[in-house]
Write an enzyme that holds these catalytic residues in place. Structure first.
Site, PDB file in Angstrom:
ATOM      1  N   LYS B 118       0.823  -1.212   0.000  1.00  0.00           N
ATOM      2  CA  LYS B 118       0.000   0.000   0.000  1.00  0.00           C
ATOM      3  C   LYS B 118       0.854   1.258   0.000  1.00  0.00           C
ATOM      4  CE  LYS B 118      -4.484  -1.280   1.617  1.00  0.00           C
ATOM      5  NZ  LYS B 118      -5.734  -0.701   2.125  1.00  0.00           N
ATOM      6  N   GLU B 202      -4.164  12.505   7.803  1.00  0.00           N
ATOM      7  CA  GLU B 202      -4.674  12.624   6.430  1.00  0.00           C
ATOM      8  C   GLU B 202      -6.070  13.242   6.437  1.00  0.00           C
ATOM      9  OE1 GLU B 202      -4.390   8.519   5.054  1.00  0.00           O
ATOM     10  OE2 GLU B 202      -6.512   8.228   5.468  1.00  0.00           O
ATOM     11  N   HIS B 237     -17.103  -4.275   5.814  1.00  0.00           N
ATOM     12  CA  HIS B 237     -16.132  -4.205   4.717  1.00  0.00           C
ATOM     13  C   HIS B 237     -16.338  -5.257   3.640  1.00  0.00           C
ATOM     14  CE1 HIS B 237     -14.173  -1.304   7.251  1.00  0.00           C
ATOM     15  NE2 HIS B 237     -14.050  -2.200   8.216  1.00  0.00           N
ATOM     16  N   ARG B 294      -7.091  -8.457 -10.298  1.00  0.00           N
ATOM     17  CA  ARG B 294      -7.774  -9.709 -10.647  1.00  0.00           C
ATOM     18  C   ARG B 294      -9.140  -9.352 -11.233  1.00  0.00           C
ATOM     19  NH1 ARG B 294      -9.182  -8.967  -4.919  1.00  0.00           N
ATOM     20  NH2 ARG B 294     -11.337  -8.289  -5.091  1.00  0.00           N
TER      21      ARG B 294
END
Lengths: 167, 508, 508, 167
Positions: B118, B202, B237, B294
Site C-alpha cells: 500500500k 490525512e 467491509h 484480478r
C-alpha cells in the site's frame, strides 16, 4: 383427525379431514379448503382457497415439523389433544420454559460461557461456535437457568446437536 | 500470438463456472482442480477435465502453487486462470507460472507487486498524478509538522497511529483549535495501544462512497477504462450489493475517474483485467484506495451495461490479442445491480448456514442473470465462502432494475439452507436504498440501529400450521398403513420423538 | 387510466410464466388457470392464485371462453392476458371480455377480425398501400385474363387453385411461352382435385425469407415498429430458430418494412402487441403475408436487442398508458437468437417425447436467457405443445451469439425425455446456417436430403459401457447385501428380466 | 466381476473391480480408472482418467441399462459371460434377429399395417401411433418376419408397451 398445533407462541386446535384428494383443515375458528400436491420428497404445492404456496416441510421429530415458505422456516408441533392436555396440567409455565439450545450449523465449540445452575439474562452468551472461519456467539433468547451443558471447548458438533439446556 | 488449446482453472464455485463458460465460447478445452469437499461441485460436472488437488482446507488444496502449476504442465494446459481470491493476487504465483512456461491469466508479477504494497503503491500513484487521500505521507515529527500538514490539506483531518489498524487510535479533528489536544491524545493512545507513539495525518473523508473503475490492459501497452461500479453497500467491509452506473457519477466524473484509473494501471505496466478502487466524497472528489489485480466478484454488472464479456477479454489479452475498438469510449447502457446470495442467516447475525441444497429454482427471464456455483442437491460446505450465486439484474434504468431484482428474489427458491434474501428484501423496501442515498458505512449503521427489519409479507399466517397438519395427517395415514400394529408404530414414534426432541432448538 | 390490481392469465407453460414475471415487476397480483394435466406445472407454483378450469384436453379447459371470463369476474381480475395460442386471436373472446367489463390484454375484436380473414385483410392492406404479393386478386375469367395479369406482374408467376390448399394444384410458370399450357393443366388439375376448376395467379417468390416486424400500439392511436425478426428456419411451417436483426435487413429496409407494418396495423385500428409477417425476396422486395394479433413465441429476441420489455408494455398499454419515448426510433443493439427446445426426438422423425423431466439444469451466465415452463420433476404431457423452454442468447454480433448458443446448449442438461438439441447442434455445424444463408424452405430441404446429420462428439466411445458396468456392479453388490439368499435374488432378477424384456425396444 | 457388454452392435468383455472408492474397468483391451459419484437417484458424475462426464443411468431390465450422456441415450446390456456363451451357442443370428418393437411414448394406436407371419422390408410401416396430436409411423428397422402383433387400432398404449415382435 384432531390435533393441537403449537407454533411461534400460538396454540391452536386443528382438525384435518381428507375429501377426495382435497383437505378440509380447521385452525381454531377458521376453515380452509386445501389441495396439496407433493412435488418432491418434501416440497408441496398448497392451493388454499385459490392462493398458491410452495412450501418445504421437513420432519424434525415425531410431532415437530419445520415448514419453510420461500426460505423462511417456522417450527410447528402437532400433538395429540390428550397429550397436550396432560402437559398443560403439569404446568403451562414449566413446559414453556424448557429449551434445548442446539447448534444450528456444524462447527467447533470455541468457548462455553455458562455452567450448570447459572442464571442468565436474555442475550447472555452461552456458547461460541466456530464454523466457516467465523465465530458466532450463541445467546440466550430469554432469562433462564442453565440446566445442562452438553459441550466443552474444542468439541466438534453437527448441526442440530444440543449445546445447552435452559429452563 | 498463441491460441490457447487448454486452460486450467485454479479456483472453485461460481467463478470457476464463469471461466468455464468463457472457455467454451472460445472453444478452448477446460480443466478444473477440486478439493475433497468439492468432488461433486458444479465446476467438476461442467469442465472437460477435473483433477483432485488435496483435502478440503484451502491451504492443502486451492493454495498449493507448486502442485497446481505441476498439474497444468502435466496435462498440457497453456494457461492458468486464477479466478478471484485464492492465488489470484499472489505475485509469486504469477512468477511461478511464467517460470514454468504457463500463461498466468492476469497481470505480470511486477504489476501485482507494484500494487501489492500500500505504501509503495501510494507513492507511485502520487508520482503518476493519481489523486490519493491527502496526508502527511508518514509519521509526523512533531506538533508543528502536524499543524503545517493539517493547514495544507484542510480540515476535517484524521490522526492515525502509524502502527495501528482496524479503527484503533484514530481521531477526527474538525477545526484547527482542536488539533493540539487531539495530537497529544492520539500519541498517548498510540503509545499505550501499540507501544509506538508515531502518528500520521490525512484528510478525513466524510461518508465516502466506494466507487471503482474496471480497467483492462493488453500486452501491447494499451489500457482502457470500462466505467465504474458503485460498491458502497458493505457489511463489515464486505460488499453486499454492487451496481453500475453509480447514481452519483455522471459522464464527466466517469471520464476523470477512468483517466485516473488508466494512469494508475499504466504506472505499473498493468495488463489483463483489474479494478481501481476509489473513495468518492460528497463533493465529487475522489481518492485512489488500491488496485485489485484480478477479475472481481462484481464484474457482471459491468458486463451487463457494456455488453462486453470480461472473462473472454481476459483470455484474449492473455493470448496476446490487442484490445479491439469495442473497448474504446465505452459508456454504460441501462442499469445493472448485483446481489451476492449467501448461505447465511441475516436474522442470526449472518451466521453461515452450510448444508445441502434440497430444492433449488434459480430466477430466469428478461433482464436476469444468475451466476450460480451450485445446483439442486449440492452442498454448501463449511470450508469456503458460503456464496450460493450472484444474482444480476439489468433494466433500462435503476427503477426497472430494482423491480426486476424484487421479482427475481421472489422467484428464487432455495430450501435446505438459509439465505440472506431477507436482507435484500429489506433493502428493496428502504427509501434511502431505493433513492441511492448511501455511503460505505450506511449498511452497518442501519443494521446496528435495527433499521432494516425483515419485511413482513401479507401472507397467510396459518400457512405453516396448515402444511404441518397435512404432513402430519399423511404421515399418520402411511404409518398406519405400513406399520401394522398400533404398539409397534407407537414405539417407533417414541424413538423418533426422543431424537426429535434432542435436535430441536426452539422453545417448546 | 386504470391501474390493474389483478390479472388472470388464460394460458399455460412458458408464456404463462413470462406473463407472471411481467405482472410481478408491475406489482400486479396474478392468477392462472390450470387444466387437470397442469396441476403441478410451474405457472401454478409461481402465481399468486391458481384455479382449475377443466380436464386436460384444451377444448375442455384452456378454450372455455365463458368459464374463463366468469372466473376473472368472480376473482376480481381487472384484465385477462391470453398469451399466444389458445384464445389469443379469437375476436369473440376479446369481445366477450369487453362485454363483461374485463380488459383483454390484446387488440380489440374489430382489429382481430380485421386481420382474421386473409382475403379481406389483403384488400385492406392494398388500400393502405402495404405491399402484398401481386396477383389476380381472385379467379381468372379466362386465358386472356391470365396472360394480361402475368404480363402486369412479371414472371415467374404461380397458378393456384382457388379451392386448393397445402401446395396441391400449384404450378410455377417461368416464361410467357409456358403460360397457355400451364393454365390448361392447372384448371384440369383443379377441377379433378377440388371439383372446381377456378384458378388464380400471383407472383412466384423464389426462396423467400420470413421476416416479421414487431409492432406495438397504444389506446391513443399511436403505433410503433420495434424492428424485425428473421424466422426463415422452419420445419413444416413451424418456426425452429428466430433471430434479430435479420442478416439481410439493413437500416433502410428496416425502416421501410417498419413503415409498412405500422400502416398495416393502423389500417385496422390496432392496439397492443402484434406482428406483421412478410415474405422477403432475394432482391429485397417484401410482401405482407398476415398479421399475428398477439404476443409471439419469439418476442424475446426483440427484447434482447432493444432492451424493452414487451409483456410489460402490453400490460401498460392495456391499462391505457400512452407509448413513451423509449419506443421511438428503436434500433437493434447486438444480435439475439432464440431456439425452441422441444421434447421431441429429431432422430425419430421429430416424434414427441413426453414424460417426466428427471434431471434438469438450465443454462445461465452472460448473454443467456432461458424462458422455461418447466422445472426438474415436471411432466411434459401429451396434451399440449411439447415445448420445454425457449433458449435465447445475445451477443455483440451474430458470431458471438452463435458461440453463446453453442455454449448454452452444451451446458443444458435434460434427462428423462428426449429433446431436439441435436438439431441445433447440427445447425451450428452447418456453414449455410452460420453464414445466414437460408430461406423458408431451406431446413425442410436439408432434413429431407439427410444433410443435417447429428454431430459426432469427440467423446469416449466406451462411456456407455463404463457407466453401465459400474451401475451393474453396484446393483449386484447391493442386491447381494440386501437380498440374502442367492435363490431369492435370482428369482427377483428373473422377474425384472421379464419386465425388462417386454419394455425394451432395441435389437437385443 | 466379469461381464459381457452388448451395445450398439458391439460385444465386449468387461471386468469391474472396486478399489477404495475408485473403479478399475477393463473394456476389451482398454483399461480405465474411473471415479463415480452419484448425484441423484440415477445421475452419476464419472471422472475417467481426468475427463468429466455427467451421465444418467436408467435401469431397463435385469441386465439392460440405458446410459444417457447429454441427452443421448445408448442401451447397454450387461450379461454373465456364461449366459452370453449359451446364447451364442444357440445361434448368434437368432439372438440378434429377435426384436420387440415398443411404443416409445404413450398414445393411441391408429393403425396396424402388418399381420403375424408377414415378411417386412426395412422401413416398412408397422404401426401408426397418435400422441400429442401428431401421427407417427413406426417402421421396421430391418427386414424381418412379424412374429407377434400385440396391439389393435384404437388401443391406448403406455411408453414401453410392446407393439410388434419381429424376428
Amino acid at each position: 383427525m384432531e390435533l393441537i398445533a403449537r407454533a411461534a407462541g400460538r396454540i391452536e386446535r386443528v382438525s384435518v379431514e381428507r375429501e377426495g384428494g382435497r383437505y378440509r383443515v380447521r385452525v381454531g375458528e377458521r376453515a380452509y379448503e386445501v389441495e396439496a400436491h407433493a412435488l418432491g420428497s418434501f416440497v408441496r404445492s398448497l392451493l388454499v382457497d385459490g392462493a398458491s404456496y410452495e412450501v418445504a416441510v421437513f420432519r424434525q421429530g415425531a410431532s415437530s415439523w419445520s415448514v419453510s415458505h420461500r426460505g423462511r422456516p417456522t417450527v410447528v408441533e402437532m400433538v395429540d389433544p390428550l397429550a397436550h392436555l396432560a402437559e398443560a396440567t403439569r404446568g403451562e409455565g414449566a413446559r414453556k420454559g424448557r429449551q434445548v439450545v442446539a447448534a444450528y450449523m456444524p462447527g467447533r465449540v470455541i468457548g462455553v460461557s455458562v455452567a450448570e445452575g447459572d442464571t442468565v439474562e436474555a442475550g447472555a452468551p452461552l456458547v461460541v461456535l466456530e464454523a466457516m472461519k467465523m465465530q458466532n456467539e450463541i445467546q440466550a433468547e430469554r432469562a433462564a437457568v442453565v440446566r445442562r451443558v452438553h459441550v466443552a471447548p474444542g468439541q466438534a458438533v453437527e448441526g442440530g446437536d444440543p449445546l445447552v439446556e435452559l429452563e | 500470438m498463441k491460441r490457447f488449446r487448454k486452460v486450467l482453472i485454479a479456483n472453485r464455485g461460481e467463478i470457476a463456472v464463469r471461466v468455464l463458460r468463457a472457455l467454451r465460447e472460445l472453444e478452448i478445452a477446460s480443466a478444473v482442480i477440486y478439493s475433497e469437499a468439492d468432488r461433486d461441485a458444479l465446476p467438476v460436472l461442467m469442465a472437460d477435465q477435473a483433477f483432485p488437488i488435496g483435502p478440503a482446507p484451502a491451504a492443502e488444496s486451492y493454495l498449493r502453487m507448486e502442485a497446481i502449476v505441476d498439474l497444468a504442465v502435466s496435462i498440457g494446459a497453456d494457461a492458468i486462470h486464477p479466478g478471484y481470491g485464492f492465488l489470484s493476487e499472489r505475485a509469486e504465483f504469477s512468477a511461478l507460472c511464467r517460470e514454468r512456461g504457463v500463461v498466468f491469466v492476469g497481470p505480470s508479477p511486477e504489476a501485482i507487486g507494484g500494487m501489492g504494497s500500500k505504501v509503495a503503491a501510494r507513492r507511485r500513484m502520487i508520482a503518476a498524478g493519481v489523486p490519493v487521500v491527502p496526508g502527511s505521507d508518514g509519521p509526523l515529527d512533531d506538533f508543528d509538522a502536524a499543524r503545517a500538514c493539517a493547514e495544507r490539506i484542510g480540515f476535517p483531518v484524521m490522526l492515525k497511529a502509524s502502527a495501528g489498524g482496524g479503527g484503533k487510535g484514530m481521531r477526527v479533528v474538525r477545526a484547527a483549535a482542536e488539533l493540539a489536544e487531539a495530537y497529544r491524545l492520539a500519541r498517548a493512545e498510540a503509545g499505550a495501544s501499540f507501544g509506538d507513539d508515531a502518528v500520521f495525518l490525512e484528510r478525513f473523508v466524510e461518508r465516502p462512497r466506494h466507487v471503482e473503475i474496471q480497467v483492462l490492459g493488453d500486452l501491447h501497452g494499451k489500457v482502457v477504462s470500462l466505467g465504474e461500479r458503485e460498491c458502497s453497500l458493505q457489511r463489515r467491509h464486505q460488499k453486499v450489493v454492487e451496481e453500475s452506473p453509480s447514481t452519483v457519477v455522471g459522464p464527466e466524473l466517469r471520464r476523470r475517474m477512468g483517466e485516473a484509473a488508466v494512469a494508475a494501471a499504466s504506472a505499473v505496466g498493468y495488463s489483463n483485467a483489474g479494478t481501481c478502487e476509489f473513495l468518492l466524497d460528497a463533493e465529487g472528489r475522489f481518492y485512489f484506495l488500491e488496485m485489485n489485480t484480478r477479475i472481481q466478484v462484481e464484474h457482471p454488472v459491468t458486463e451487463m451495461v457494456t455488453g462486453l464479456d470480461l472473462v473472454v477479454a481476459q483470455l484474449r489479452v492473455a493470448q496476446g490479442e490487442p484490445l479491439g475498438p469495442e473497448f474504446e469510449g465505452v459508456e454504460p447502457r441501462g442499469h445493472a445491480i448485483e446481489v451476492r446470495l449467501y448461505a447465511e442467516d441475516p436474522f442470526r447475525k449472518f451466521a453461515p448456514s452450510p448444508g445441502r441444497i434440497l430444492w433449488l429454482r434459480l430466477p430466469q427471464g428478461p433482464g436476469v442473470r444468475c451466476d450460480a456455483g451450485v445446483y439442486g442437491g449440492s452442498e454448501i460446505s463449511i470450508y469456503y465462502d458460503p456464496m450460493i450465486a450472484k444474482l444480476i439484474v439489468w433494466g433500462r434504468d435503476r427503477v426497472e432494475a430494482l423491480r426486476r431484482l424484487g421479482r427475481a428474489l421472489e422467484e428464487l427458491r432455495v430450501e435446505g439452507i438459509r439465505t440472506n434474501v431477507p436482507l435484500f428484501e429489506a433493502l428493496l423496501a428502504d427509501a434511502d436504498f431505493r433513492a441511492g442515498r448511501f455511503d460505505i458505512h450506511w449498511l452497518d449503521r442501519k443494521l446496528g440501529a435495527g433499521e432494516l427489519a425483515p419485511v413482513e409479507r401479507a401472507g397467510l399466517p396459518d400457512l405453516p400450521i396448515l402444511a404441518a397438519a397435512i404432513a402430519h395427517y399423511e404421515r399418520a395415514q402411511s404409518v398406519a398403513a405400513v406399520g401394522g400394529g398400533a404398539a409397534g408404530s407407537r414405539s417407533r414414534w417414541r424413538t423418533a420423538a426422543r431424537r426429535g426432541g434432542l435436535r430441536s432448538g426452539s422453545w417448546s
